[in-house]
Each structure stands twice: as C-alpha cells, then as structure tokens.
Design a protein around this motif. Sequence first.
Motif, short mmCIF file in Angstrom:
data_model
loop_
_atom_site.label_atom_id
_atom_site.label_comp_id
_atom_site.label_asym_id
_atom_site.label_seq_id
_atom_site.Cartn_x
_atom_site.Cartn_y
_atom_site.Cartn_z
N SER A 107 79.84 24.70 41.14
CA SER A 107 79.82 26.08 41.66
C SER A 107 80.40 26.23 43.06
O SER A 107 81.21 27.14 43.28
CB SER A 107 78.40 26.62 41.60
OG SER A 107 77.50 25.70 42.20
N PRO A 108 80.06 25.39 44.02
CA PRO A 108 80.58 25.67 45.37
C PRO A 108 82.05 25.32 45.56
O PRO A 108 82.64 25.67 46.58
CB PRO A 108 79.69 24.81 46.27
CG PRO A 108 79.17 23.73 45.40
CD PRO A 108 79.15 24.24 44.00
N LEU A 109 82.63 24.64 44.60
CA LEU A 109 84.02 24.22 44.77
C LEU A 109 85.02 25.32 44.41
O LEU A 109 86.21 25.18 44.62
CB LEU A 109 84.30 22.96 43.96
CG LEU A 109 83.46 21.74 44.33
CD1 LEU A 109 83.89 20.53 43.53
CD2 LEU A 109 83.52 21.44 45.82
N GLY A 110 84.52 26.38 43.81
CA GLY A 110 85.40 27.49 43.49
C GLY A 110 86.01 27.37 42.11
O GLY A 110 85.89 26.35 41.42
N ALA A 111 86.69 28.44 41.72
CA ALA A 111 87.15 28.57 40.33
C ALA A 111 88.23 27.56 39.95
O ALA A 111 88.44 27.32 38.77
CB ALA A 111 87.67 29.98 40.08
N THR A 112 88.88 26.96 40.94
CA THR A 112 89.85 25.91 40.58
C THR A 112 89.15 24.75 39.87
O THR A 112 89.78 24.01 39.12
CB THR A 112 90.56 25.35 41.82
OG1 THR A 112 89.57 24.85 42.74
CG2 THR A 112 91.41 26.42 42.50
N HIS A 113 87.86 24.59 40.13
CA HIS A 113 87.10 23.49 39.55
C HIS A 113 86.16 23.95 38.43
O HIS A 113 85.25 23.24 38.04
CB HIS A 113 86.31 22.76 40.63
CG HIS A 113 87.16 21.89 41.50
ND1 HIS A 113 88.24 22.38 42.19
CD2 HIS A 113 87.12 20.56 41.75
CE1 HIS A 113 88.82 21.40 42.87
NE2 HIS A 113 88.16 20.28 42.62
N HIS A 114 86.37 25.17 37.93
CA HIS A 114 85.52 25.68 36.85
C HIS A 114 86.30 25.75 35.54
O HIS A 114 87.54 25.81 35.55
CB HIS A 114 85.02 27.09 37.20
CG HIS A 114 84.20 27.14 38.47
ND1 HIS A 114 83.95 28.30 39.14
CD2 HIS A 114 83.58 26.15 39.17
CE1 HIS A 114 83.21 28.05 40.21
NE2 HIS A 114 82.97 26.75 40.26
N THR A 115 85.57 25.73 34.46
CA THR A 115 86.19 26.01 33.15
C THR A 115 85.41 27.16 32.51
O THR A 115 84.40 26.94 31.87
CB THR A 115 86.20 24.79 32.22
OG1 THR A 115 84.84 24.34 32.03
CG2 THR A 115 87.01 23.65 32.79
N LEU A 116 85.88 28.36 32.72
CA LEU A 116 85.22 29.53 32.14
C LEU A 116 85.64 29.73 30.69
O LEU A 116 84.97 30.44 29.95
CB LEU A 116 85.63 30.80 32.91
CG LEU A 116 85.57 30.78 34.44
CD1 LEU A 116 86.03 32.12 35.00
CD2 LEU A 116 84.16 30.47 34.90
N GLU A 117 86.75 29.15 30.31
CA GLU A 117 87.41 29.51 29.06
C GLU A 117 87.89 28.27 28.28
O GLU A 117 88.75 28.36 27.43
CB GLU A 117 88.57 30.46 29.33
CG GLU A 117 89.71 29.93 30.24
CD GLU A 117 89.31 29.62 31.67
OE1 GLU A 117 88.88 28.45 31.89
OE2 GLU A 117 89.44 30.47 32.57
N ASP A 118 87.32 27.11 28.59
CA ASP A 118 87.80 25.86 27.98
C ASP A 118 87.53 25.79 26.48
O ASP A 118 88.35 25.29 25.72
CB ASP A 118 87.23 24.63 28.69
CG ASP A 118 85.71 24.65 28.78
OD1 ASP A 118 85.12 25.74 28.74
OD2 ASP A 118 85.12 23.56 28.91
#
Lengths: 313, 313
Positions: A107-118
């Motif tokens: 979470s704190p790393l921002g959306a570059t490190h998220h997979t919302l749609e994987d």
Amino acid sequence: MRDAFARAFYDASQLNSKLFMVVADISPASKIANFKTECPSRFIDVGIAEQTLIGLSAGLALRGFKPFAYTIANFAIYRPFEQVRDDVCYQNLPVTIVGMGAGIAYSPLGATHHTLEDVAVMSSIPNMTVLAPCDPAETEAAVHFAAGHTGPLYLRLGKAGEPNLTAQAQPFEFGKIRQLRPGSGACVLSYGPITKMACDLADKLQAERGIPAAVYSVHTLKPLDTTGIAAVLKQFPLVVTLEEHVERGGLGAQVKQLAWETAAPCRLHTFALQDRFIHLYGSHQQLQQAHGLSVDQLYPQISNPFQGTSLHG
Amino acid sequence: MQTTLATTSVSDEIRFGAAAFDVSAAQRRCRAMRRRILELSQRLPALHIAPAFSCLEIVDTIYHGLMRQAPDGRALDTFILSKGHGALAQFAVLEQLGVMSRADLDTCCHPDGHLGGHPDYGSPGIEASTGSLGHGLPMALGICLAESERSRAASGQAATVYVVTSDGELMEGSTWEAVLLAPTLKIHNLVVFVDLNGYISGGKTSVYHPNLYPVADKFRAFGWQAIDCDGHDQTSLTKAVDSKDPLRPLAVVAKTVKGQGVSYMQDKPMWHYRSPNPSEYQQALEELAEPDSNALDPNTGRSSASPERGSQI
C-alpha cells in the motif's frame, strides 16, 4: 504466504528435479535459500529484467523443465505482458508465474507496485490458469498443484503474516470453490488474503443478525467453478463477493453474469476495489478502507435486505 | 519437442565445419530456395520476401553447416529465428531438408494450411514461436540453461542454440536484457547471428540509430565474443563459428543485403512487404537461374551428379 510458498516449492523440488526457480532481483529467503544452496544450477536470478524473466522461463519449459518465475506481482506480469502472452501462453508452456504482494498489499509504495487488475488481465489470455489462495496452507496446496500442472499458470499471492483460514475447510481441489465454513442464510465468495475480511463479515452477520453465513475460497479464478457458484447462487438468499481487485474482469462481474444466466433468485452484492488509482500511502487496511472495503463499511450494505442487486425481481 | 531433421539417418553425430561445408552446393541451394520463395509470392500476399532473402545464407549455413544431429536424425542443436518475419527462409530450408512438405509451403497463409507468416511452435521443425521482435534471445537463454542442465545430468556436451536476430531487433530492450545477462549466467552454448541488413520497414537503421554502429563492439562491451563477417558468404559464416570461444556466447555480426539475389529488391524498403508482379517475377527468375540448369533439380537445387552432405539431413 511467502514462507508457505517457499516451503511448498522446496518440498515439491525434492520430488521433481525438473523444477527451476527463476527470480528477478528477489533475495532467496526461507526455504528458497536452501533450494539455491542445494540446487544452484536450478536457481536463476536474472536481475531487474522481467522480460527476460518470462522469456528465459519459457525457454526452460521448451526443453521440458518446469520453471517458477517469481517476483513482485506487478513486475511479474505487467512489464513482460507480451512475453507472458506470446512466449508462455501462445506456446502453452508449463511456466508458473508467481506474483507476490498482489492487489494493494504494498500500500505505501503506490500504484506502481499494486495489481488492481491482474486477475482480469491474466484470465483474459487463452491457455492461462489463475490461482489465488487465501492463506498460507492453501498457498502450499496451490504450489503443489502448480508443480504438476502442464500449462501456464498465474499464482497470485499476498505478502506475509496472513492468518490461516482453512484449518477446518474441505480439502483443496483445483477448479472447485472451497467451503471454509458452512452456513445457510448468506454466503460470501472471496479469494486471496482479503478472504479474512470475508470471514469477519460472516462473523458479524452471525453475531448481530443471527444469520449463519457460509464462506468459500474461490482459489481457482480460471477456470472458474461455474457449477459450484451457480449452486451457491441457487442455495443462498444473500450472496456476497469480496475481492481485492477491480470488479471488471474479476470475480464480482463473473458472478453477476452467472447469476443472470442461471436466473438466480438471490440478492447479490459485489464488493471490489474501485476503478481508480487512489493516492493514499497508508497501511494495507487504510488503503482497503479508502476503496470502501472494511467490515464496518460493508456490513450496513448487506444487512439491509432492500439493498443489493436482485437480478430477477 | 525437438525436431527430427532427417528422414535418412547418418552413421554418427556430425559436427559440420568450414572445411566440410560445400559452398558451391550451398549457393545452388540458396538460389533454388529464392526461386521457391518467389514462386510462393505469386500466390500469397505480404510474405516478407526481402527480409527472408537477407538471412537465407545464414539460415542455410546453420542447418547444413553447423547444427549437429543424432544418429536417429534428431537435431541435437536448436535454431530459433528470432526475426520471425524471415520465416520463408526457414520454411524453405526445412522444405529442402524434408522436414516440411511441399504442400506445407504451398498452403502457407492459406486457410487450408497450417503455416502462417511467422514460425509457430508445433509446426514441423519450429522450436519456438516468434514474430514479435525481441523474444527469441531471452527464450534462447532458457534453452541454453536447460541444455547445460541436461548435459550436466548426462555428463555430456551441452547442445548449442543458434539464433538469428535482425538489426531492427537490436532496438528492442528485451534483446539487450538478454545480451547483458548471457555472460553473467556463464552461458557459453549460444551463437547469435545478427542479420545486419541495415533496414527496418520505415527506412535505414543507420538513420534511426547512428550510434548502434559498430554493432560488434556493443556485444563485446557486454562480455561476448563478436565477429564481423559477410552474411552472404557461407564460408565466412562457418569460419566465424569455428573460431568460437568455448567459454563465451558468440555474436556473428553478419552484413547482409535486404532483398539479396534480386537486383531491383536490394536495399529497397518497399520490398519488406511487397510481392513482385508477373513481369518482376520473371526478371527475378532470370537473375536467379542456374548457370547449368540441366544438372539440377529445379526445386531443390541439388545436383544429381554430386550428392552433397547437406542432402543427407
């Protein structure tokens, strides 16, 4: 989940000399470190080169080996998407792509490190299988399945510290929804670590409304257990889906489709991440809340019998 | 799956070298294959003739002069055409070897056939699907590691992987990921031929990227052995590989001419896609005619009077 993954991979490697661990700048921890020490030629770190992570893994699979390509989820599938599609799926090769820290775990790393749609992205590729275990024990079962699988597989993992939810559950069976707890008045379908929230939601329904709510882990997202889910939609008056993923292409949208196709008589709530990048750099739980996902936010929506989608009147 | 290159087996493993390679027979073969590709171009649209002609001598040399085969005809080494749009060169060589049938090529890009405009894994003799540039080299790294692992288990010599890339592929980041990584992983059983024809579909590579040149220096800077040679001189191609450093991957930077063999196609970007009209076709056939056509099979280019080694595989 990371440790469970490492343990299960190590155990599987003791039985199968074809397994390779290919990582992209992931330090070997837990039992992966043992594997690297004992089988150095079958542990490959490509560095920060995700296209080669997947392409090289496809090459190993072209010669009969069984690579696990392992890095943080967003790097494992987004940067090398074309390699996943062309090299692995088009050639239908037994490469397991392990996406660690999926969803919004970082979470704190921002959306570059998220997979919302994987799940949507991986499920849309022909030949791909998608597994998303809910706890460490289910992760081990999924890894053992993946080790014997003969085609492409995306293994969506959380990070660390997830509680065990499956101690009393039915055994893991690939392609089948898995009942974690029985119930009658309501049912929550979920996958991945957010299944803990599904269990808490079920507890609250029981405690405050006396509604015994079942919880299922939908660990296999592709192929989806449409028969099992259709039975749930028929059996329960209230069905809830909860996922740490956008609705489009996720579980919620597919369950809605199935509900329509089967003329399901139930009320249906689909809870998912919002279709937007949220610039909130707090804890995992705080970012989930910003997306509207917490027991306190969800409970009022499902406890009101006049809310939710009732597809067929 | 590995290719069976032969319908006729030979007595022992063969390592063809420069001394044994019959260059005049190879030249006849390549003229015949150019005629065959032109014949196909009269039935099929958009077949990438010029990119196939630039790498034809390289592909012919790899199959006839470099790749080893087992006594049962199984190919011991691997060939990947990373510049998949040169597929007609590989298809023509495989037809000449009897791996693909005449009908296979006659129905290329036809709904009744099974070959398309790029190599597909699963087609006879095709070891990897290519078409999107920059995929072949990462996959080749995986195959190299797999062959090393196999040879370690069998206490034998690791099979060699031969790759043909285009100079356009040197614009892809994934290519350089793999170039950087190969020496790091101590991959030694890899030979990459760069088909340096100087063009991408939009024009001259030297105009796009003046700093790409000299190409060989880039490979050397990343720890490779690199040799410049004439990509249409098959003696120079085999000699380059004969001088390979056994401990390092080798890049053979082969200067070629796009559309080689047909005067009006040479270095003309429009022939990246175009097929000749009937009069252009006749002119091309005249330019590619055999000096003594009676002595040769019109399709295979083999001399009936002097069977060559290449005809065995």
